[in-house]
Write an enzyme that holds these catalytic residues in place. Structure first.
Site, PDB file in Angstrom:
ATOM      1  N   GLY A 113       0.874  -1.269   0.078  1.00  0.00           N
ATOM      2  CA  GLY A 113      -0.038   0.058  -0.102  1.00  0.00           C
ATOM      3  C   GLY A 113       0.797   1.092  -0.019  1.00  0.00           C
ATOM      4  O   GLY A 113       2.235   1.050   0.348  1.00  0.00           O
ATOM      5  N   CYS A 114       0.149   2.404  -0.450  1.00  0.00           N
ATOM      6  CA  CYS A 114       0.784   3.554  -0.383  1.00  0.00           C
ATOM      7  C   CYS A 114       1.527   3.912   1.035  1.00  0.00           C
ATOM      8  O   CYS A 114       2.672   4.305   1.031  1.00  0.00           O
ATOM      9  CB  CYS A 114      -0.012   4.703  -0.969  1.00  0.00           C
ATOM     10  SG  CYS A 114      -1.484   4.862  -0.511  1.00  0.00           S
ATOM     11  N   TYR A 115       0.715   4.146   1.832  1.00  0.00           N
ATOM     12  CA  TYR A 115       1.135   4.638   3.067  1.00  0.00           C
ATOM     13  C   TYR A 115       2.128   3.326   3.870  1.00  0.00           C
ATOM     14  O   TYR A 115       3.074   4.074   4.440  1.00  0.00           O
ATOM     15  CB  TYR A 115      -0.058   4.603   4.291  1.00  0.00           C
ATOM     16  CG  TYR A 115      -0.949   5.833   4.138  1.00  0.00           C
ATOM     17  CD1 TYR A 115      -0.421   7.047   4.194  1.00  0.00           C
ATOM     18  CD2 TYR A 115      -2.199   5.667   4.160  1.00  0.00           C
ATOM     19  CE1 TYR A 115      -1.322   8.198   4.143  1.00  0.00           C
ATOM     20  CE2 TYR A 115      -3.204   6.904   3.800  1.00  0.00           C
ATOM     21  CZ  TYR A 115      -2.566   8.098   3.881  1.00  0.00           C
ATOM     22  OH  TYR A 115      -3.549   9.213   3.785  1.00  0.00           O
ATOM     23  N   SER A 116       2.125   2.309   3.403  1.00  0.00           N
ATOM     24  CA  SER A 116       2.770   1.272   3.935  1.00  0.00           C
ATOM     25  C   SER A 116       4.219   1.467   3.407  1.00  0.00           C
ATOM     26  O   SER A 116       5.165   1.247   4.131  1.00  0.00           O
ATOM     27  CB  SER A 116       2.254  -0.190   3.747  1.00  0.00           C
ATOM     28  OG  SER A 116       0.988  -0.430   4.166  1.00  0.00           O
TER      29      SER A 116
END
Length: 344
Positions: A147-150
């Site tokens: 994921g992007c935040y991850s």
């Protein structure tokens, strides 16, 4: 090498088309959507006279017969169903959704509110955090794109977590994203009137990327405890900044920390560790596959502040997906991605 893209009407899907259009090794064989047959430029007029391909329906068997790789740029809940259909077909799969990231199906159902894919399908996928999983990616047939935040959070934390340098109870991530991270479907979250000149917090300690981040942190250091994770929407189209706070449990200087990060990322072409005293902004990675990291040690408190920025549609989605596709097919990971960020 022929590729198919499913979900090209979303922001991640159309960003894949932008990258693949000039990729020297990958050829776009077909593009797919549930919206019916129509030229892609009718959905995205900026592609007029550049890409005149027609959106096709989704027939996994036919796709696998014509393409070598399929990118699933479909929403969570949809990708898992499609992945199950591709599981017995001879084609490499890169999933950009969250459907194959969590190894525990019960955790997926809890956080994503969808039925999980079968365990055997989940187990096929290698977690594609490129800089820390290259060897497994190079031998993989299936990739679960982070994921992007991850991505922003894990790249920022990896050196100190793997080195057991932080108090395992102390991780706080304060993350902000542009509105494209909320997807293309209209909602109050991404309406111009709601977000212009505004700044919103949402899913406070409830974001679905929390278990993904914790899962990988525990791979690196099993002592890591649940994190504090807050997410915000910025009044910009694209970009993520994760400001991360950790309490060090070993005496280190600012210079030593900087050298640690430089050493860990010396062979990572898309991670740029800023010199001491310099901190990145989202504009400086816009449109690129870079993750830029800045560090500050507060000697009064022993707390390290890590600033990690990415373009959520690139390093946080399509760019990292192509980077992983390059590695899994024996190409230089920079192939088709080695371009300068857009500025201003």
């Amino acid at each position: 090498m022929k590729v198919a893209v499913i979900g090209t009407t979303g922001y991640g899907g159309v960003e894949l088309l932008r990258i693949l259009h000039t990729h020297p090794a990958f050829q776009i064989q077909s593009i797919h959507s549930t919206r019916g047959e129509a030229p892609i430029w009718e959905e995205y007029p900026h592609l007029f006279a550049i890409n005149n391909q027609v959106l096709e329906g989704i027939q996994p068997k036919e796709i696998a017969e014509k393409a070598d790789i399929v990118f699933l740029a479909t929403p969570s809940g949809v990708s898992g169903q499609l992945a199950t259909q591709f599981a017995e077909l001879n084609i490499k799969v890169i999933d950009l959704s969250g459907d194959l990231r969590l190894k525990n199906p019960d955790e997926y159902t809890k956080w994503y509110k969808h039925e999980a894919a079968p365990q055997n399908v989940i187990n096929k996928a290698v977690y594609g955090l490129t800089e820390w999983n290259r060897e497994k990616i190079s031998n993989a047939e299936w990739i679960s794109n982070p994921g992007c935040y991850s991505t922003a959070s894990l790249l920022g934390l990896a050196p100190v977590v793997k080195g057991n340098l932080v108090d395992p109870t102390s991780i706080i991530i304060d993350a902000k994203s542009g509105t494209s991270g909320a997807g293309r479907k209209p909602s109050r979250m991404n309406m111009h009137a709601e977000m212009s000149e505004n700044f919103k917090i949402y899913k406070v300690n409830e974001h679905q990327h929390i278990p993904e981040i914790e899962q990988q942190l525990k791979v690196w250091n099993e002592e890591i405890k649940p994190i504090t994770f807050s997410t915000h929407l910025l009044p910009i189209a694209r970009g993520i900044m994760a400001t991360i706070y950790v309490q060090l449990q070993k005496d280190m200087s600012q210079s030593e920390l900087y050298e640690l990060y430089q050493e860990h990322y010396q062979n990572a072409p898309f991670v740029r560790v800023r010199p001491e005293g310099y901190y990145p902004s989202v504009k400086e990675v816009c449109g690129s596959n870079y993750c830029d990291i800045g560090l500050h040690l507060d000697e009064r408190t022993g707390r390290l502040t890590i600033v990690s920025v990415i373009d959520n549609l690139m390093k946080g989605a399509a760019g990292q997906a192509v980077q992983n596709a390059n590695i899994m097919n024996g190409l230089d990971e920079k192939t088709g991605l080695d371009f300068i960020p857009m500025y201003p």
